[in-house]
Design an enzyme around this catalytic site. Structure first.
Site, PDB file in Angstrom:
ATOM      1  N   GLY A   1      -9.656 -21.991  -3.582  1.00 49.60           N
ATOM      2  CA  GLY A   1      -8.984 -22.441  -2.378  1.00 49.60           C
ATOM      3  C   GLY A   1      -7.772 -23.258  -2.770  1.00 49.60           C
ATOM      4  O   GLY A   1      -7.819 -24.017  -3.738  1.00 49.60           O
TER       5      GLY A   1
ATOM      6  N   TYR B   1       0.818  -1.207   0.000  1.00 46.99           N
ATOM      7  CA  TYR B   1       0.000   0.000   0.000  1.00 46.99           C
ATOM      8  C   TYR B   1       0.850   1.255   0.000  1.00 46.99           C
ATOM      9  O   TYR B   1       0.493   2.256  -0.591  1.00 46.99           O
ATOM     10  CB  TYR B   1      -0.939  -0.018   1.208  1.00 46.99           C
ATOM     11  CG  TYR B   1      -1.697  -1.318   1.332  1.00 46.99           C
ATOM     12  CD1 TYR B   1      -2.453  -1.781   0.262  1.00 46.99           C
ATOM     13  CD2 TYR B   1      -1.629  -2.094   2.486  1.00 46.99           C
ATOM     14  CE1 TYR B   1      -3.142  -2.971   0.347  1.00 46.99           C
ATOM     15  CE2 TYR B   1      -2.321  -3.291   2.574  1.00 46.99           C
ATOM     16  CZ  TYR B   1      -3.070  -3.728   1.498  1.00 46.99           C
ATOM     17  OH  TYR B   1      -3.740  -4.907   1.591  1.00 46.99           O
TER      18      TYR B   1
END
Length: 348
Positions: A304, A73
């Site tokens: 998954g 970020y």
């Protein structure tokens, strides 16, 4: 028509981090990997990759609680991510007046742990369907108050800048319509998508109910469990092997399902589907994931994986998608024998 995919969009990889009570799905650029299709999330303007990931939860369930991450970020990449979180609450009708505070506090706590100012989508999660929810048999007025409180709470967190959109998870079509009606009646913000289980042995909701909602109110579908918790992986064709998920403590329900008469019939069908996968030059899991992706009403399929190899195998399903011709899909439907009947043709 469903929103068309964009084959020229940048590749994106999805990944899920455990952030109880919320969860996070992120989509970040991987230009050297696969050319993923981007799809609109319902009729909103939010574009998401058609594949998502659930690897962190599986790792956590197997005793791993340390996850190494990077400060992406700080590098200015937040605008390229699509991050969602899921807020879970028990659904007790006696706490209707607390719904607003629960969602607000739950999302704020999730944002604090994730060190984020906002998420792109916050999901209102339903309680476990196997757990009786007090109030399901109560009056329609109580049900209306419950949905009204949820819609108001979600509108509040969006107006506060904590989320851009909100969606539902494991809600019935009727509940989603009720939430939409509340939003329209009181000038609030409606949900943009539903998270629903979707795989070759569970089709009704995603193939019949959600397309109707999409065309009526623009709600899209983000699906999970494309391999039916591993049942479609092919590992259970000869029973339940040691160290498989179905052999773990807490998964007796899955073991019973696999060993049941219906489970044996499903495994027999999977053996026939394995032959199709071999003809297409792919694995059974890749065929199953591509089969989910061939539904253009599905905005994103959440994957998954318990290992890097499984992850790479699953991601390669995108390369199988162009091979699923109408004749192949028809052959698969003939083997499955469970294509749901829709009274309406929404393509017209």
């Amino acid at each position: 028509m469903y929103p068309e995919s964009n084959q020229d969009s940048p590749a994106r990889l999805s990944h899920k981090q455990h952030a109880s009570p919320g969860m996070i799905y992120s989509h970040f650029s991987q230009p050297n990997m696969f050319s993923f299709f981007d799809r609109n999330l319902g009729k909103s303007g939010l574009r998401v990759s058609c594949l998502g990931l659930e690897i962190m939860t599986l790792a956590y369930e197997n005793g791993i609680n340390l996850f190494d991450t990077a400060e992406v970020y700080a590098a200015g990449k937040r605008s390229t991510l699509v991050i969602t979180t899921k807020i879970f609450w028990g659904g007790n009708i006696t706490v209707i007046l607390m719904v607003f505070a629960l969602y607000n506090a739950g999302l704020r706590a999730s944002l604090d742990r994730l060190q984020l100012e906002y998420v792109d989508v916050v999901f209102a999660n339903r309680p476990d369907p196997n757990t009786p929810m007090e109030g399901r048999q109560h009056s329609s007025l109580n049900a209306f108050c419950l949905h009204s409180s949820t819609v108001r709470a979600m509108t509040h967190v969006i107006n506060q800048g904590m989320a851009m959109y909100w969606g539902t998870s494991r809600w019935s079509s009727m509940e989603i319509m009720e939430a939409y009606s509340v939003a329209r009646q009181f000038n609030l913000i409606p949900p943009i998508c539903e998270q629903a289980e979707y795989h070759m042995f569970q089709r009704e909701k995603v193939e019949v109910q959600l397309p109707e909602l999409f065309h009526k109110i623009g709600v899209g579908a983000m699906t999970w469990s494309p391999l039916a918790c591993g049942i479609i992986s092919g590992k259970y064709d000869s029973g339940v092997p040691p160290y498989s998920r179905a052999s773990l403590k807490g998964y007796q329900w899955m073991k019973d399902k696999i060993l049941s008469e219906e489970g044996r019939r499903q495994q027999a069908k999977l053996k026939e589907l394995q032959a199709i996968a071999e003809r297409l030059g792919c694995t059974l899991p890749q065929l199953a994931i591509a089969w989910c992706l061939r539904n253009e009403g599905v905005s994103s399929v959440l994957l998954g994986a318990s290992s890097t190899d499984q992850l790479m195998e699953n991601l390669a399903a995108i390369q199988v998608l162009p091979k699923l011709s109408s004749s192949i899909v028809h052959e698969m439907d003939s083997i499955l024998g469970n294509k749901p009947y829709s009274k309406k043709d929404y393509r017209s």
